[in-house]
Design an enzyme around this catalytic site. Structure first.
Site, short mmCIF file in Angstrom:
data_model
loop_
_atom_site.label_atom_id
_atom_site.label_comp_id
_atom_site.label_asym_id
_atom_site.label_seq_id
_atom_site.Cartn_x
_atom_site.Cartn_y
_atom_site.Cartn_z
N ARG A 102 -18.34 3.38 -0.97
CA ARG A 102 -17.31 3.60 -1.99
C ARG A 102 -16.36 2.41 -1.90
NH1 ARG A 102 -17.29 8.21 1.39
NH2 ARG A 102 -15.22 7.59 2.08
N ARG B 282 -7.27 15.32 5.37
CA ARG B 282 -6.91 15.45 3.96
C ARG B 282 -7.69 16.59 3.32
NH1 ARG B 282 -6.83 10.05 0.32
NH2 ARG B 282 -9.09 10.17 0.54
N HIS C 295 -14.37 10.28 5.20
CA HIS C 295 -13.45 9.18 4.89
C HIS C 295 -12.70 8.83 6.17
CE1 HIS C 295 -11.23 6.61 2.22
NE2 HIS C 295 -10.08 7.22 2.38
N LYS D 27 -10.55 4.55 -9.58
CA LYS D 27 -9.48 5.53 -9.77
C LYS D 27 -8.17 4.82 -10.16
CE LYS D 27 -8.68 5.55 -4.74
NZ LYS D 27 -9.06 6.25 -3.48
N TYR E 131 23.70 -5.43 -12.95
CA TYR E 131 24.39 -4.17 -12.65
C TYR E 131 25.04 -4.23 -11.28
CZ TYR E 131 22.14 -1.82 -16.60
OH TYR E 131 21.74 -1.43 -17.83
N CYS F 277 16.79 -4.83 -13.38
CA CYS F 277 17.11 -3.77 -14.34
C CYS F 277 15.82 -3.01 -14.71
CB CYS F 277 17.72 -4.33 -15.62
SG CYS F 277 19.03 -5.53 -15.40
N ASP G 122 14.28 -3.08 -17.55
CA ASP G 122 13.39 -3.86 -18.42
C ASP G 122 13.57 -5.36 -18.33
OD1 ASP G 122 13.03 -1.20 -19.77
OD2 ASP G 122 15.10 -1.64 -20.36
C1 LIG Z 1 -9.70 5.51 -2.61
C2 LIG Z 1 -10.88 5.90 -1.79
C3 LIG Z 1 -11.85 4.95 -1.46
C4 LIG Z 1 -11.67 3.47 -1.71
O1 LIG Z 1 -10.81 2.94 -0.73
P1 LIG Z 1 -10.54 1.36 -0.65
O2 LIG Z 1 -9.70 1.24 0.56
O3 LIG Z 1 -9.81 1.00 -1.88
O4 LIG Z 1 -11.86 0.71 -0.56
C5 LIG Z 1 -12.98 5.39 -0.82
N1 LIG Z 1 -13.15 6.69 -0.51
C6 LIG Z 1 -12.22 7.63 -0.80
C7 LIG Z 1 -12.47 9.06 -0.41
C8 LIG Z 1 -11.04 7.26 -1.43
O5 LIG Z 1 -10.13 8.20 -1.70
#
Ligand SMILES: *Cc1c(COP(=O)(O)O)cnc(C)c1O
Length: 373
Positions: free
Chosen positions: A223, A140, A170, A40, A268, A314, A316
């Site tokens: 994941r 979430r 998660h 992602k 600045y 700044c 850039d």
């Molecule tokens: C982003 C995400 C992950 C990966 O998490 P890491 O900490 O980068 O390994 C796994 N599961 C879900 C639902 C996430 O949103």
């Protein structure tokens, strides 16, 4: 947004580091457990397509993304592996997801009902692949009660255009040395899933932290995100069980070098005034590249030595104090190693009061991603 290819500032991504991190993770999995690389946010800023290819080469068998567009990018690049969208999308996109075989995270019954209506109208031949998300304490998205989960499963079983492909949760504290909340989430997960008569193809709970420190929970897919990029999910709180190789470097060059006399100011707001004669270099990167304004007072590496960022960063450009005169074109390392010194994304994040995740994916599209190895 344009990519600044006529500027010496670039992110250098080490594909070998990605492959090593991911291969090590794959080799630690129990037989039958798969690794889906989380790509992602443009692969946490590293470049989603390149990361996906490195991950595939290292043994990943699928991908996770946050939004549908990121999944479509992978499909357009020719990846045919399973792709799971981790966020809640629009049920109106269910036909497109079904057609592209992109799996949807479903967090509520009304989403399913609506998606089914769109699928029925669209006459798609393939079913929509559904992963039911369970909220076991992350707070979430996801089903929270056994009854709502049972209703969703029954609905999936009753509709041929929906396929119950996965179930997951998660964890919010898997990266912490204190595991009491983690254990509570595991217990909630077990209570919810134990009542199901049939488990789907993919059962998954592990992010990087869980797979590193609670591998017994892995089920049959992980994941895997941040650790694949060589970053410790806990920051510095818990040591990783194996060496992680950071894959991202950020480099530039001095584009201007000058001498200032005592009393002259830089940047600045004139927040920095030289107390004695000094050499000052200008580096073409700024907060518009995701190099945060808060990094005033932090340092970069030049010729193996830390050089302080003086004056405000700044949009850039930024200025650094040099130990001596350097030629225009001298290499500047903002993240990475130079001689005996190195600056990690963790160091940058610590200075900014945030986490390396935010720094990595905060680097903007103006910075070219250059791939080595
Ligand atoms: C982003 C995400 C992950 C990966 O998490 P890491 O900490 O980068 O390994 C796994 N599961 C879900 C639902 C996430 O949103």
């Amino acid at each position: 947004m344009v990519v600044g290819v006529h500027r010496p500032t670039k992110l250098v991504i080490d594909r070998q580091a990605l492959r090593e991190n991911i291969h090590t993770a794959v080799s630690r999995l129990a037989p039958g457990c798969e690794l889906f690389m989380v790509v992602k946010a443009n692969g946490y800023g590293h470049g989603a397509i390149q990361v996906a290819q490195a991950a595939k080469d290292a043994g990943a068998t699928g991908f996770c993304v946050a939004i549908l567009d990121e999944a479509l990018e992978l499909r357009a690049a020719g990846f045919n592996e399973p792709i799971l969208v981790l966020g809640v999308g629009d049920p109106a996109d269910a036909p497109l997801m079904a057609e592209k075989r992109i799996s949807a995270t479903v967090a509520a019954q009304d989403w399913l009902t609506e998606a089914h209506q769109y699928l029925a109208l669209a006459h798609v031949t393939a079913p929509l692949q559904v992963h039911l998300g369970l909220d076991t304490g992350m707070g979430r998205i996801g089903f929270k009660t056994s009854s709502s989960l049972q209703t969703a499963v029954a609905y999936l079983n009753a509709h041929a255009d929906l396929n119950f492909e996965g179930i997951f949760t998660h964890f919010s504290t898997a990266d912490s040395s204190d595991d009491h909340y983690f254990k509570q989430q595991v217990a909630t997960w077990k209570a919810l899933t134990s009542k199901l008569t049939r488990l789907p193809r993919y059962v998954h709970v592990s992010n990087s932290a869980t797979s590193l420190w609670h591998a017994e929970c892995n089920d049959n897919m992980v994941r895997f995100g941040v650790a694949g990029y060589g970053l410790n999910p806990s920051g510095t709180e818990v040591a990783a069980p194996y060496t992680l190789h950071p894959a991202m470097r950020l480099v530039s060059e001095l584009v201007h070098v000058k001498r200032v006399v005592a009393g002259e100011s830089v940047g600045y707001g004139a927040t920095y005034t030289a107390q004695q004669p000094e050499w000052v270099g200008t580096v073409p990167i700024g907060y518009a590249d995701g190099y945060e304004r808060r990094l005033q007072g932090f340092h970069v590496l030049i010729d193996g030595q830390p050089c302080e960022i003086i004056g405000r960063v700044c949009m850039d450009q930024l200025m650094v104090r040099l130990p001596r005169e350097f030629a225009r074109g001298t290499r500047v390392t903002l993240v990475g190693r130079d001689g005996d010194e190195s600056i990690s994304l963790q160091d940058v994040a610590d200075y900014c009061g945030t986490i390396h995740y935010e720094i990595a994916c905060g680097f903007t599209a103006r910075l070219p991603r250059v791939y080595e190895n």
